[in-house]
Write an enzyme that holds these catalytic residues in place. Structure first.
Site: not given
Length: 559
Positions: A79, A203, A252, A299, A514
């Site tokens: 990360y 992955y 929006v 999302s 992630t």
């Protein structure tokens, strides 16, 4: 007039974008405005009452307890963008420390070591040292061949995996889906059989370090509290202190574009919005050609539905608002991807979570006794549960507001339309009480003591403040089968001022689901627009090219 940046969505990606603009671009906070439907994004965690206004769900009103739709397993080694950027953000609990230092110090003091990763009714915990011990991956030679072939496929040949599911890639070896590896991998990362083989390939390369330690999850990095309090709130505070404007409860609904001679130049000139509370007023914001628009084009927690202890959730059939805006933009330009590939097939993408709050430690102590591990040691999965149930028991407390007598943990169901083993109805129709009944039933099956947990159901139910089921139709949408071109580039070709910051934008090598991916999107977009050479992007590790790491992975394949 100074340039301005408009952030559509206030999830972790756009928060990171704002910080990159300030830290690396030298911008002032008053040049940035952020528009959000709510303050949590996919990194959430709060008391139930904090959700009343944001979701308006009757099942939650007047309820008590805590709610986390999900949680994130960070990783110290892979990360890179997150740790680098969060070194610039002060901790809220320890202002003399950065968020990065705070999280890593906590994790090093509370290292993860899972000793009950997989459980079933026959074997109990699968760590008995026999052929079912989940230390063994259980591959046969055909499994090894196909997995190795997938991993070693060059990135330049990734299009060979267009619209190919994992089930199709392993069609000649159905044994693969009966292995300990698959049970652990799918419930650690939220893959399904029909998920994209392209994403599994990514992955396996990016997370190759985790392959050899997936049975203990020793590579998992945990935050001191839930990710909302440990990551999102410090980021928001940093931006607010720098003068960034946050406008909440505003959706929006459409982007306006300049009509250019070339027809393919993307120049946003404004956007329409709707207030999602009150009288739903609408309006329009003009955007100058040299301003920037950063859109969260998808999302995974959009259109969530909630229940409570005695009220089942009512499924929302709303098309994800963030994807609807992406879809509107894609209708103007041919190379902005295909949102329906991700947001129009719930069978691939749906799953449920549930958060349990108790006013004493009885249930937590029972779970600790049965699983033989202390809170904070990763997750447990019942592989023969019809819905594929898992739980995550955090280090306590998991919320700042949590009282000494309270305990909180969460779990998830990979297949919410399947019926339970102890409650004869689909999980999506269950109340929180019924989901807890399912969990206790599975715990009881692996409890080999004389005084079993099933003998204490009444006491456990009496001490349960709430169990909140959450249905998320798009939780695994980022793993849906896809083809090259289905996700838009972070900064699309011919785009002068529009960038996409989400798990549904396309970047090389890195992996979705992630925070690292969202942070990387943010940095790439900011550096592109500001003319900072992409060679200065935070360096990524390539453990898939490390001989020692690959040797361990090869050994694990035969373990």
């Amino acid at each position: 007039m100074a340039q301005h940046a408009y952030m559509i969505g206030t999830g972790i990606g756009n928060l990171a974008t704002g910080i990159y603009l300030i830290r690396d671009g030298g911008w002032h906070g008053d040049q940035i405005t952020m528009y959000g439907l709510e303050t949590h994004g996919a990194n959430d965690g709060d008391t139930v009452t904090g959700y009343e206004n944001e979701y308006g769900n009757k099942a939650l009103k007047n309820s008590q307890g805590y709610l986390a739709k999900g949680g994130r397993m960070l990783n110290e080694e892979t990360y890179e963008n997150l740790w680098d950027l969060m070194r610039s953000v002060p901790s809220l609990d320890h202002p003399d420390q950065s968020v990065t230092d705070e999280i890593l110090a906590f994790d090093h003091a509370h290292p993860t070591h899972d000793v009950a990763r997989l459980m079933d009714k026959v074997n109990g915990i699968r760590n008995k040292g026999d052929e079912n011990d989940y230390r063994h991956m259980q591959f046969d030679n055909r499994d090894r061949y196909l997995l190795t072939k997938l991993m070693l496929m060059p990135e330049s040949k990734e299009e060979r995996l267009n619209d190919i599911g994992i089930d199709e890639w392993f069609a000649s070896s159905p044994h693969f889906f009966t292995t300990n590896f698959w049970y652990m991998w799918q419930t650690t990362f939220a893959f399904k059989r029909q998920s994209s083989a392209m994403e599994l390939r990514r992955y396996m390369n990016r997370m190759i370090l985790e392959f050899s330690r997936i049975n203990t999850l020793e590579g998992v990095t945990r935050t001191p509290y839930n990710q909302y309090e440990s990551l999102i709130l410090p980021m928001r505070k940093f931006l607010e202190n720098h003068g960034v404007t946050f406008i909440n409860n505003r959706k929006v609904t459409a982007l306006s574009f300049k009509d250019t001679p070339m027809r393919d130049d993307i120049i946003v000139t404004g956007f329409d919005y709707e207030e999602v509370d009150g009288d739903h007023q609408t309006g329009h914001v003009d955007v100058n050609e040299d301003d920037f628009v950063f859109d969260t084009n998808g999302s995974i927690t959009d259109s969530s539905s909630f229940g409570d202890m005695d009220t089942p959730l009512k499924e929302s059939h709303e098309y994800a608002p963030s994807a609807a805006l992406w879809k509107q933009a894609s209708e103007h330009f041919y190379d902005l991807g295909h949102p329906d590939k991700f947001f129009n097939d719930r069978e691939q993408s749906e799953w449920m979570s549930f958060t349990v709050t108790n006013n004493d430690h009885k249930l937590l102590n029972e779970i600790t006794r049965i699983t033989q591990q202390q809170p904070g040691n990763a997750l447990n999965t019942w592989i023969d549960s019809t819905g594929l149930m898992s739980i995550v028991v955090h280090h306590q407390p998991h919320f700042h507001a949590q009282k000494e007598n309270e305990t909180v943990f969460w779990g998830y169901i990979m297949y919410p339309r399947r019926c339970g083993d102890y409650v004869n109805k689909p999980f999506i129709e269950m109340t929180g009480r019924e989901i807890l009944t399912e969990l206790i039933g599975h715990l009881n099956e692996v409890d080999d003591s004389r005084d079993k947990i099933g003998d204490h159901v009444d006491d456990i139910m009496a001490s349960t403040v709430n169990v909140i089921p959450v249905y998320m139709p798009y939780a695994s949408a980022l793993f849906n089968r896809r083809a090259v071109g289905d996700r838009p580039l972070v900064v699309p070709k011919h785009s002068h001022n529009l960038a996409f910051i989400s798990q549904f934008a396309e970047m090389p090598f890195d992996m979705v689901f992630t925070e690292q991916y969202s942070f990387r999107c943010a940095q790439r977009a900011v550096y592109t627009f500001l003319g900072i050479p992409l060679s200065k992007l935070t360096p990524l590790h390539h453990y898939e090219k490390d001989p020692k790491v690959m040797a361990r992975a090869t050994k694990t394949m035969f373990r």
